[in-house]
Design an enzyme around this catalytic site. Sequence first.
Site, PDB file in Angstrom:
ATOM      1  CG  ASP A  73      -0.255  -0.425   2.504  1.00  0.00           C
ATOM      2  OD1 ASP A  73       0.986  -0.433   2.540  1.00  0.00           O
ATOM      3  OD2 ASP A  73      -0.953  -0.740   3.476  1.00  0.00           O
ATOM      4  CG  ASP A 110      -8.930  -1.545  12.011  1.00  0.00           C
ATOM      5  OD1 ASP A 110      -7.908  -2.157  11.631  1.00  0.00           O
ATOM      6  OD2 ASP A 110      -9.375  -0.541  11.420  1.00  0.00           O
ATOM      7  CG  HIS A 127      -6.022  -2.218   8.817  1.00  0.00           C
ATOM      8  ND1 HIS A 127      -6.196  -1.152   9.668  1.00  0.00           N
ATOM      9  CD2 HIS A 127      -4.711  -2.206   8.494  1.00  0.00           C
ATOM     10  CE1 HIS A 127      -5.053  -0.529   9.841  1.00  0.00           C
ATOM     11  NE2 HIS A 127      -4.123  -1.148   9.144  1.00  0.00           N
ATOM     12  CD  GLU A 148      -8.783   1.040   7.710  1.00  0.00           C
ATOM     13  OE1 GLU A 148      -8.705   0.066   8.498  1.00  0.00           O
ATOM     14  OE2 GLU A 148      -8.243   2.125   7.949  1.00  0.00           O
TER      15      GLU A 148
HETATM   16  C1  GLP Z   1      -0.592   0.275   8.566  1.00  0.00           C
HETATM   17  C2  GLP Z   1      -0.181  -0.543   7.345  1.00  0.00           C
HETATM   18  C3  GLP Z   1      -0.363  -2.034   7.576  1.00  0.00           C
HETATM   19  C4  GLP Z   1       0.257  -2.439   8.902  1.00  0.00           C
HETATM   20  C5  GLP Z   1      -0.430  -1.682  10.027  1.00  0.00           C
HETATM   21  C6  GLP Z   1       0.111  -2.044  11.403  1.00  0.00           C
HETATM   22  O1  GLP Z   1      -1.934   0.538   8.606  1.00  0.00           O
HETATM   23  N1  GLP Z   1      -0.913  -0.153   6.192  1.00  0.00           N
HETATM   24  O2  GLP Z   1       0.208  -2.749   6.507  1.00  0.00           O
HETATM   25  O3  GLP Z   1       0.130  -3.813   9.096  1.00  0.00           O
HETATM   26  O4  GLP Z   1      -0.205  -0.293   9.802  1.00  0.00           O
HETATM   27  O5  GLP Z   1       1.315  -1.379  11.644  1.00  0.00           O
HETATM   28  P1  GLP Z   1       2.291  -1.674  12.838  1.00  0.00           P
HETATM   29  O6  GLP Z   1       3.121  -2.834  12.441  1.00  0.00           O
HETATM   30  O7  GLP Z   1       3.113  -0.415  12.948  1.00  0.00           O
HETATM   31  O8  GLP Z   1       1.468  -1.923  14.034  1.00  0.00           O
END
Ligand code: GLP
Length: 262
Positions: free
Chosen positions: A67, A136, A138, A143
């Site tokens: 993304d 959440d 995702h 989402e």
């Molecule tokens: C963002 C990214 C996800 C990732 C999530 C959790 O929303 N788009 O790909 O998994 O954050 O991030 P973290 O690993 O910092 O908790």
Amino acid sequence: MRVIIVPDYDALTEEAARIIKKEIEIKPDLVLGLATGTTPLGVYRKLIQFHQEESLDFSKVRTFNLDEYVGLSPKHPMSYNYFMWNNFFRYINIREENVYIPRGDIKDLQAHCRWYEQKIKQVGGIDLQLLGIGRDGHIGFNEPGSSFGSRTRIKTLTPETIEDNSRFFKNKEEVPKYAITMGIRTIYEAKHCLLLASGKTKARAIRECIEGPVSAFVPASFLQFHPQVTVILDEQAASELQRKDYYKHSEKFQRQLEEDLK
Ligand code: GLP
């Protein structure tokens, strides 16, 4: 699903990096799906170490990121493009032309999404997709409510995600409201999915993803349908799992079996 529970974050990164290393050694032109966020950072550090100390070769590896924020150019310090180059790619021998990250600053974003899907298809699909998980549930920026059939597209971020990701920006207002993300179907088509989660804040999402019903409400739960998923969790992220002891028991026997079959 193969659920591997390890004591802490260091063990988690070691385990994940070893799986990726092994797949690159088996297939040097591996198509690797990559994720951003804090969770995979240690994995990238470990892979850099494997490159520097054990000559792990990335020269033929192709990568596709999950993304990117809409509105940020690749040079923007908060863009996922910048994140990937700054934390990983600049330290390994990957070729720039083999790196694919969605662009959030393109006028015709819809056409760009179609092009991204096309590119993934052209290289024969993703072999190994690394995934983190949002609080959440995702994955990527899919989402809650994301369709199982979704492909790369624009998603509106939830207030919860904006809140979580604001820690990287000066303030909440600066966080982009939209992102371009591989869809659930895109991720589902990867041959092997490697999901990582660390810390107490992820415990509920992990329980719902692994043991809850499959639902668009928890986008990561669609992984229950996938034929090859490895989930690596530290103790805290695994703390709400009902069948935690069984996963540990089964992993012990699985490893034993693998040893015996060598
Ligand atoms: C963002 C990214 C996800 C990732 C999530 C959790 O929303 N788009 O790909 O998994 O954050 O991030 P973290 O690993 O910092 O908790």
